[in-house]
Write a protein that holds these residues in place. Structure first.
Motif, PDB file in Angstrom:
ATOM      1  N   ASN A 119      51.641  27.372 -12.226  1.00 45.67           N
ATOM      2  CA  ASN A 119      50.996  28.234 -11.240  1.00 45.67           C
ATOM      3  C   ASN A 119      51.685  29.590 -11.155  1.00 45.67           C
ATOM      4  O   ASN A 119      51.026  30.629 -10.996  1.00 45.67           O
ATOM      5  N   LEU A 120      53.016  29.591 -11.282  1.00 42.24           N
ATOM      6  CA  LEU A 120      53.767  30.844 -11.240  1.00 42.24           C
ATOM      7  C   LEU A 120      53.412  31.729 -12.428  1.00 42.24           C
ATOM      8  O   LEU A 120      53.163  32.941 -12.274  1.00 42.24           O
ATOM      9  N   TYR A 121      53.374  31.153 -13.632  1.00 45.94           N
ATOM     10  CA  TYR A 121      53.044  31.933 -14.827  1.00 45.94           C
ATOM     11  C   TYR A 121      51.601  32.440 -14.775  1.00 45.94           C
ATOM     12  O   TYR A 121      51.324  33.581 -15.184  1.00 45.94           O
ATOM     13  N   ALA A 122      50.682  31.595 -14.292  1.00 45.47           N
ATOM     14  CA  ALA A 122      49.288  32.019 -14.186  1.00 45.47           C
ATOM     15  C   ALA A 122      49.161  33.223 -13.250  1.00 45.47           C
ATOM     16  O   ALA A 122      48.427  34.180 -13.543  1.00 45.47           O
ATOM     17  N   GLN A 123      49.894  33.191 -12.149  1.00 44.53           N
ATOM     18  CA  GLN A 123      49.854  34.312 -11.210  1.00 44.53           C
ATOM     19  C   GLN A 123      50.452  35.566 -11.836  1.00 44.53           C
ATOM     20  O   GLN A 123      49.930  36.672 -11.670  1.00 44.53           O
ATOM     21  N   GLN A 124      51.554  35.414 -12.577  1.00 46.64           N
ATOM     22  CA  GLN A 124      52.165  36.555 -13.259  1.00 46.64           C
ATOM     23  C   GLN A 124      51.215  37.150 -14.291  1.00 46.64           C
ATOM     24  O   GLN A 124      51.106  38.374 -14.424  1.00 46.64           O
ATOM     25  N   PHE A 125      50.527  36.289 -15.019  1.00 44.59           N
ATOM     26  CA  PHE A 125      49.599  36.754 -16.046  1.00 44.59           C
ATOM     27  C   PHE A 125      48.408  37.472 -15.431  1.00 44.59           C
ATOM     28  O   PHE A 125      48.001  38.542 -15.896  1.00 44.59           O
ATOM     29  N   LEU A 126      47.828  36.899 -14.390  1.00 42.93           N
ATOM     30  CA  LEU A 126      46.648  37.495 -13.766  1.00 42.93           C
ATOM     31  C   LEU A 126      46.981  38.805 -13.060  1.00 42.93           C
ATOM     32  O   LEU A 126      46.148  39.707 -12.993  1.00 42.93           O
ATOM     33  N   ASP A 127      48.214  38.929 -12.545  1.00 48.67           N
ATOM     34  CA  ASP A 127      48.621  40.171 -11.893  1.00 48.67           C
ATOM     35  C   ASP A 127      48.768  41.317 -12.892  1.00 48.67           C
ATOM     36  O   ASP A 127      48.535  42.490 -12.557  1.00 48.67           O
ATOM     37  N   LYS A 128      49.160  40.983 -14.124  1.00 49.79           N
ATOM     38  CA  LYS A 128      49.367  42.006 -15.144  1.00 49.79           C
ATOM     39  C   LYS A 128      48.104  42.313 -15.939  1.00 49.79           C
ATOM     40  O   LYS A 128      47.985  43.385 -16.536  1.00 49.79           O
ATOM     41  N   THR A 129      47.178  41.369 -15.991  1.00 52.88           N
ATOM     42  CA  THR A 129      45.978  41.511 -16.808  1.00 52.88           C
ATOM     43  C   THR A 129      44.781  41.807 -15.910  1.00 52.88           C
ATOM     44  O   THR A 129      44.444  41.019 -15.033  1.00 52.88           O
ATOM     45  N   HIS A 130      44.134  42.956 -16.188  1.00 52.43           N
ATOM     46  CA  HIS A 130      42.995  43.344 -15.361  1.00 52.43           C
ATOM     47  C   HIS A 130      41.762  43.671 -16.203  1.00 52.43           C
ATOM     48  O   HIS A 130      40.732  44.069 -15.658  1.00 52.43           O
ATOM     49  N   ALA A 139      39.118  33.949 -15.153  1.00 50.80           N
ATOM     50  CA  ALA A 139      38.615  34.255 -13.818  1.00 50.80           C
ATOM     51  C   ALA A 139      38.341  32.987 -13.015  1.00 50.80           C
ATOM     52  O   ALA A 139      38.182  33.055 -11.791  1.00 50.80           O
ATOM     53  N   LYS A 140      38.278  31.837 -13.688  1.00 49.07           N
ATOM     54  CA  LYS A 140      37.999  30.571 -13.011  1.00 49.07           C
ATOM     55  C   LYS A 140      39.280  29.835 -12.601  1.00 49.07           C
ATOM     56  O   LYS A 140      39.209  28.725 -12.087  1.00 49.07           O
ATOM     57  N   TRP A 141      40.423  30.463 -12.839  1.00 42.75           N
ATOM     58  CA  TRP A 141      41.682  29.764 -12.581  1.00 42.75           C
ATOM     59  C   TRP A 141      41.896  29.470 -11.100  1.00 42.75           C
ATOM     60  O   TRP A 141      41.705  30.320 -10.239  1.00 42.75           O
ATOM     61  N   LYS A 142      42.305  28.245 -10.830  1.00 38.61           N
ATOM     62  CA  LYS A 142      42.739  27.825  -9.508  1.00 38.61           C
ATOM     63  C   LYS A 142      44.047  27.067  -9.675  1.00 38.61           C
ATOM     64  O   LYS A 142      44.244  26.385 -10.678  1.00 38.61           O
ATOM     65  N   ASP A 143      44.942  27.202  -8.706  1.00 44.61           N
ATOM     66  CA  ASP A 143      46.245  26.545  -8.817  1.00 44.61           C
ATOM     67  C   ASP A 143      46.075  25.062  -9.135  1.00 44.61           C
ATOM     68  O   ASP A 143      45.270  24.363  -8.508  1.00 44.61           O
ATOM     69  N   CYS A 144      46.867  24.613 -10.117  1.00 42.36           N
ATOM     70  CA  CYS A 144      46.800  23.211 -10.512  1.00 42.36           C
ATOM     71  C   CYS A 144      47.686  22.365  -9.604  1.00 42.36           C
ATOM     72  O   CYS A 144      48.540  22.880  -8.886  1.00 42.36           O
ATOM     73  N   PHE A 198      47.877  28.058 -19.680  1.00 44.50           N
ATOM     74  CA  PHE A 198      48.851  28.534 -18.712  1.00 44.50           C
ATOM     75  C   PHE A 198      50.061  27.614 -18.539  1.00 44.50           C
ATOM     76  O   PHE A 198      51.011  27.996 -17.844  1.00 44.50           O
ATOM     77  N   VAL A 199      50.052  26.433 -19.118  1.00 44.54           N
ATOM     78  CA  VAL A 199      51.134  25.481 -18.864  1.00 44.54           C
ATOM     79  C   VAL A 199      52.476  26.098 -19.256  1.00 44.54           C
ATOM     80  O   VAL A 199      52.623  26.687 -20.330  1.00 44.54           O
ATOM     81  N   HIS A 200      53.450  26.006 -18.341  1.00 45.46           N
ATOM     82  CA  HIS A 200      54.775  26.580 -18.546  1.00 45.46           C
ATOM     83  C   HIS A 200      55.829  25.680 -17.930  1.00 45.46           C
ATOM     84  O   HIS A 200      55.536  24.886 -17.032  1.00 45.46           O
ATOM     85  N   PHE A 201      57.079  25.816 -18.420  1.00 42.25           N
ATOM     86  CA  PHE A 201      58.164  24.959 -17.971  1.00 42.25           C
ATOM     87  C   PHE A 201      59.333  25.725 -17.360  1.00 42.25           C
ATOM     88  O   PHE A 201      60.253  25.118 -16.833  1.00 42.25           O
ATOM     89  N   ASN A 202      59.316  27.042 -17.477  1.00 38.88           N
ATOM     90  CA  ASN A 202      60.415  27.845 -16.941  1.00 38.88           C
ATOM     91  C   ASN A 202      59.892  29.222 -16.551  1.00 38.88           C
ATOM     92  O   ASN A 202      58.842  29.656 -17.033  1.00 38.88           O
ATOM     93  N   ASN A 203      60.625  29.897 -15.687  1.00 39.58           N
ATOM     94  CA  ASN A 203      60.220  31.209 -15.186  1.00 39.58           C
ATOM     95  C   ASN A 203      60.602  32.288 -16.189  1.00 39.58           C
ATOM     96  O   ASN A 203      61.789  32.508 -16.463  1.00 39.58           O
ATOM     97  N   ASN A 204      59.606  32.974 -16.734  1.00 35.15           N
ATOM     98  CA  ASN A 204      59.866  34.006 -17.731  1.00 35.15           C
ATOM     99  C   ASN A 204      60.697  35.157 -17.180  1.00 35.15           C
ATOM    100  O   ASN A 204      61.345  35.885 -17.939  1.00 35.15           O
ATOM    101  N   ALA A 205      60.700  35.334 -15.873  1.00 30.14           N
ATOM    102  CA  ALA A 205      61.464  36.426 -15.271  1.00 30.14           C
ATOM    103  C   ALA A 205      62.963  36.241 -15.453  1.00 30.14           C
ATOM    104  O   ALA A 205      63.730  37.211 -15.372  1.00 30.14           O
TER     105      ALA A 205
END
Length: 319
Positions: A119-130, A139-144, A198-205
């Motif tokens: 969910n964190l990575y999906a939010q980071q991706f959607l915030d950067k991609t417009h 556009a159909k993404w909802k928190d898993c 979007f599946v991720h295991f660690n915070n890219n930040a």
């Protein structure tokens, strides 16, 4: 079209967590085939101590899950002539089924962590991609949820048991040849591919670039490794004889620390693991991933010394 747009149904949570057992049940139907080989060709003998300390020989099929007693060695005689003892040190109810045993080595905390990071990575991706289209699947993404991740892992394991030419074939509803029950009922095709993106295991930040002192080649999956590697010794006690050797994890993708070992009979290309295993049973107790020569090796210490000392840490006072 409505059937192709199914969303997560909380009432199916039990189906999600039980998918492994549903898939494994298919193999049990082979026992009912009258043309199958006799049970004597596939049986092993399990000698188990009862409350009166009397030994009882029990013949069980190698595909049958059987109960064990806590801290009581289970002596297995294989039809190949080999035999070994396996000591379960946790509550036997934890191993009453394939699914419950799986969760001992892959606890729910792992799935909770993966859901949070996804969910964190999906939010980071959607915030950067417009610039993606409104019709894009993003556009159909909802928190898993944690149950979504459990369902996805179960489906991935099931896909390994039932191979198909394409991932889309697992969700085919029109072809009688390709149609596979359970997959489309657990999760829709669009949701599966969106979650897989979007599946991720660690915070890219928190990623440290290569060349810096704190760089970790396994950063992407480091939390999962740390959360699961300690579970092996929590449930199974190895014998007094252990072995350290290299193991190849098959991988053919692009990875700078991928190894080629021509002497290996089956897996020549892949990721090399240093493994500490019980000498008799082959049970994996601890492991470490080889990410290049000199990684973590102290000055004046050879690679072999470093590997053995690292894997045997914690066994110093063991008998």
């Amino acid at each position: 079209m409505a059937d192709r747009k199914r969303l997560y149904d909380p009432s199916k949570q039990e189906d999600y967590t039980k998918l492994l057992e549903l898939l494994a049940a298919d193999s049990e139907s082979e026992d009912e085939n009258p043309n199958s080989q006799s049970d004597s060709d596939e049986d092993v003998e399990c000698n188990e101590s009862n409350s009166d300390n009397e030994n009882e020989d029990v013949s069980v099929d190698i595909n049958t899950w059987f109960r064990v007693s806590k801290e009581t060695p289970v002596h297995l005689n294989l039809c190949s002539g080999d035999s070994f003892d396996l000591t379960i040190v946790s509550d036997p109810v934890n191993f009453s089924s394939q699914y419950s045993a799986f969760t001992q080595f892959m606890p729910r905390s792992v799935f909770v962590h993966v859901a949070d990071q996804t969910n964190l990575y999906a939010q980071q991706f959607l915030d950067k991609t417009h610039d993606f289209s409104p019709r894009s699947r993003y556009a159909k993404w909802k928190d898993c949820t944690t149950e979504d991740i459990e369902a996805m892992v179960a489906m991935e394991i099931g896909m390994g048991m039932c191979r198909k030419p394409s991932l889309k074939d697992y969700f085919s509803e029109t072809s009688w040849l390709l149609r596979t029950p359970n997959f489309g009922e657990v999760m829709s095709r669009d949701k599966y591919f969106l979650l897989r993106s979007f599946v991720h295991f660690n915070n890219n930040a928190n990623f440290v670039k290569k060349g810096l002192p704190e760089y970790d080649p396994l950063f992407k999956i480091r939390p999962i490794i740390e959360m699961t590697k300690e579970t092996y010794l929590q449930h199974v006690q190895p014998g007094k004889c252990v072995s350290v050797d290299e193991t190849m994890l098959k991988f053919t993708g692009r990875l700078w620390f991928k190894q080629y070992l021509p002497s290996k009979p089956s897996t020549k290309w892949g990721i090399k693991l240093w493994s500490l295993c019980d000498s008799k049973t082959g049970f994996l107790c601890k492991f470490d991933t080889y990410v290049g020569k000199g990684s973590g090796v102290k000055t004046g210490e050879t690679l072999g010394e470093h590997v053995v000392k690292n894997l045997l840490r914690g066994f110093e006072k063991s008998n």
